[in-house]
Design a protein around this motif. Structure first.
Motif, short mmCIF file in Angstrom:
data_model
loop_
_atom_site.label_atom_id
_atom_site.label_comp_id
_atom_site.label_asym_id
_atom_site.label_seq_id
_atom_site.Cartn_x
_atom_site.Cartn_y
_atom_site.Cartn_z
N ALA A 24 39.84 33.85 -117.11
CA ALA A 24 38.95 33.92 -118.29
C ALA A 24 37.55 33.72 -117.61
O ALA A 24 36.66 34.49 -117.83
CB ALA A 24 39.00 33.14 -119.47
N GLN A 25 37.17 32.97 -116.67
CA GLN A 25 35.85 32.59 -116.17
C GLN A 25 35.28 33.79 -115.22
O GLN A 25 34.37 34.17 -115.33
CB GLN A 25 36.00 31.50 -115.28
N ALA A 26 36.34 34.45 -114.61
CA ALA A 26 36.12 35.73 -113.77
C ALA A 26 35.77 36.85 -114.83
O ALA A 26 34.97 37.55 -114.65
CB ALA A 26 37.42 36.16 -112.91
N ASN A 27 36.52 36.98 -115.91
CA ASN A 27 36.21 37.99 -116.78
C ASN A 27 34.77 37.63 -117.51
O ASN A 27 33.96 38.85 -117.81
CB ASN A 27 37.30 38.02 -118.00
N VAL A 28 34.40 36.55 -117.95
CA VAL A 28 32.94 36.20 -118.20
C VAL A 28 31.94 36.67 -117.21
O VAL A 28 31.08 37.12 -117.42
CB VAL A 28 32.97 34.48 -118.50
N ASN A 29 32.12 36.20 -115.69
CA ASN A 29 31.26 36.62 -114.92
C ASN A 29 31.15 38.35 -114.94
O ASN A 29 29.89 38.47 -114.72
CB ASN A 29 31.52 36.13 -113.43
N ALA A 30 32.09 38.96 -114.86
CA ALA A 30 32.15 40.54 -114.78
C ALA A 30 31.25 41.06 -116.04
O ALA A 30 30.30 41.76 -115.82
CB ALA A 30 33.42 40.93 -114.63
N ASN A 31 31.69 40.34 -117.18
CA ASN A 31 30.92 41.08 -118.11
C ASN A 31 29.34 40.57 -118.43
O ASN A 31 28.51 41.20 -118.98
CB ASN A 31 31.53 40.61 -119.70
N MET A 32 29.10 39.35 -117.87
CA MET A 32 28.02 38.98 -117.95
C MET A 32 27.03 39.78 -117.18
O MET A 32 25.94 40.06 -117.33
CB MET A 32 27.50 37.47 -117.54
N PHE A 33 27.60 39.94 -115.92
CA PHE A 33 26.88 40.88 -114.75
C PHE A 33 26.57 42.19 -115.47
O PHE A 33 25.19 42.94 -115.22
CB PHE A 33 27.57 41.09 -113.71
N GLN A 34 27.52 42.80 -116.31
CA GLN A 34 27.34 44.00 -116.77
C GLN A 34 26.25 44.15 -117.63
O GLN A 34 25.39 45.10 -117.89
CB GLN A 34 28.65 44.65 -117.39
N LEU A 35 26.10 43.18 -118.75
CA LEU A 35 25.08 43.01 -119.91
C LEU A 35 23.84 42.60 -119.24
O LEU A 35 22.76 43.23 -119.54
CB LEU A 35 25.58 42.04 -120.90
N ARG A 36 23.77 41.75 -118.27
CA ARG A 36 22.58 41.45 -117.54
C ARG A 36 21.88 42.73 -116.96
O ARG A 36 20.80 43.10 -117.06
CB ARG A 36 22.74 40.40 -116.48
#
Length: 477
Positions: free
Chosen positions: A233-245
């Motif tokens: 879940a943490q890896a998924n958060v990092n990936a989606n945060m990078f995309q939105l950011r």
């Protein structure tokens, strides 16, 4: 040592994310550049309807050569030419949209200095001249451009707002992806915490003989699985945060905390109202009209090319002398009238064929636009139906989410007193996790349908206003 980079936590609502996307995203910049291109094309068209002032000349021209000369007896000889010349002309031209012709007012001065043995200067002036060029029976291109270009620019303006709304839709998608990923991480951490507590109690029960080794091992396995889900879940958060950011143009040091939107507004759409707004505001209507006009223009051009008659008329005064001041005295008439005709006598049906091709292409455009209009209306109907149904789906998902959370908390307490098995507890946990994810997904679908309708109608139904923009101000950015 490398200095520690400053990390900035940014709490972000959906509305704030949309504003950032419209201001800073690459897609918004692309939409702005496309609008600027259309704006300057339209400005060029408008400028073409205004008088144009031009200066042309040769400063200077120099000749030293032999030229062929025809004598009175019909024979040729070569004479030596050696001269220096200056020429300048000032002209004001105006296109006539009503007739498709052009009128020009000009004034010129021509100076020649003979550099042979007999050196002298000579001036020729045209103090004022008026020239009129007019095609007859041909296509009035200015008239057609006057019809098409304003519609083309209106289409571009509507398309810009639609592109901005597309940025909004992407922002919503990336925002909810991160929101769901963060929620899944929260769920995973809560599940891990609960699994640790349950396992600690299970170890105590095992020591006093109230729990089998098989049950303890199963609970230990649940703890390890919960840890694995936290990492995932943490890896998924990092990936989606990078995309939105990246989409919002934020720094890599910005940590985004998406805030779950409040309950959706109580809003119901009506198909006829939505269709009316779309037909009034969407670029599709302008696109249909432009394509039909362009098809008519091609037919008119093909018919105009079947024969060509051009009228050229020029009136004014001219004078010449060896002194510049005297070249403006004793002026004489300077008049030209010319009618040019080009009428094909035998072309084996070539021009008629081009007319038929243009008419066939026009029929194809009309058929396609009718088909596209039907599909456009159908898509709006389905979108409105999906939105209205989604409001009910969201209400159900919110209630299921609340019930599943209560059931899970009750199941933990019931398991601790030994009245249900670990399988029942796992089932309650899975139902709770799925209900929470379903609630967020349904909330995303609600806002996605709403902004889809907004992007098609270019109308804000929450505030009851048309989406508009100060295009002059936007262009100046």
């Amino acid at each position: 040592m490398r200095p520690q980079e400053h990390v900035h936590r940014l709490k972000l609502t959906l509305k704030e994310a949309i504003q950032l996307g419209q201001l800073q995203s690459v897609d918004a910049a692309v939409a702005l550049n496309e609008l600027k291109t259309a704006y300057w094309e339209y400005r060029t068209h408008r400028a073409d309807q205004l008088p144009e002032v031009t200066f042309s000349g040769s400063l200077p021209n120099y000749y030293k050569r032999y030229n062929k000369y025809l004598k009175e007896d019909g024979s040729y000889s070569f004479i030596r030419s050696h001269s220096l010349g200056l020429k300048g002309e000032l002209a004001i031209t105006q296109n006539i949209a009503l007739t498709g012709g052009q009128i020009a007012l000009n004034s010129s001065l021509d100076f020649t200095r003979q550099l042979s043995d007999n050196i002298y200067n000579e001036y020729m002036s045209v103090p004022i001249g008026l020239t009129w060029t007019q095609p007859i029976f041909g296509t009035n291109h200015h008239k057609w451009e006057h019809k098409i270009e304003p519609i083309k620019y209106k289409e571009a303006q509507a398309a810009y707002i639609e592109n901005v709304e597309d940025v909004t839709l992407k922002t919503i998608s990336y925002f909810f992806n991160l929101l769901l990923a963060r929620e899944n991480l929260t769920i995973a951490n809560q599940n891990l915490e609960n699994a640790d507590k349950i396992y600690a109690i299970a170890v105590a029960k095992k020591e006093i003989g109230h729990l089998s080794e098989s049950e303890r091992m199963r609970l230990k396995q649940s703890v390890l699985q919960a840890k694995g889900r936290v990492t995932e879940a943490q890896a998924n958060v990092n990936a989606n945060m990078f995309q939105l950011r990246a989409f919002l143009g934020l720094s890599e040091q910005d940590i985004i905390d998406p805030i779950l939107p409040e309950l959706a507004p109580n809003l119901r759409m009506h198909y006829q109202e939505v269709l009316k707004k779309a037909q009034e505001n969407n670029s599709f209507a302008q696109n249909i009209l432009r394509r039909q006009l362009e098809a008519d223009y091609e037919v008119a051009t093909a018919k105009g090319n079947q024969r060509s008659i051009n009228l050229f008329a020029s009136i004014g005064y001219t004078g010449k002398d060896k002194k510049m001041a005297d070249a403006y005295q004793a002026l004489r008439d300077n008049q030209v009238l010319e009618v040019g005709v080009s009428i094909p006598l035998i072309d084996w049906g070539k021009r008629k064929g081009k007319v038929k091709v243009a008419e066939s292409n026009r029929d194809v455009v009309l058929s396609r636009t009718r088909q596209e209009q039907i599909k456009f209306n159908q898509d709006i109907f389905l979108l409105v139906e999906n939105f209205n149904n989604q409001a009910m789906q969201l209400e159900i998902a919110a209630e299921v989410d609340e019930l599943a959370e209560k059931r899970y908390q009750t199941s933990i307490e019931t398991y601790l007193i030994g009245k249900i098995s670990i399988l029942d507890l796992n089932d309650a946990q899975t139902s709770k996790d799925n209900a929470r994810q379903k609630h967020i997904q349904e909330l995303y679908m609600f806002w996605n349908y709403y902004y889809n309708i907004r992007s098609i109608t270019l109308y804000d139904f929450l505030n009851n206003r048309t989406l508009d923009a100060d295009f002059e101000e936007i262009i100046r950015k």
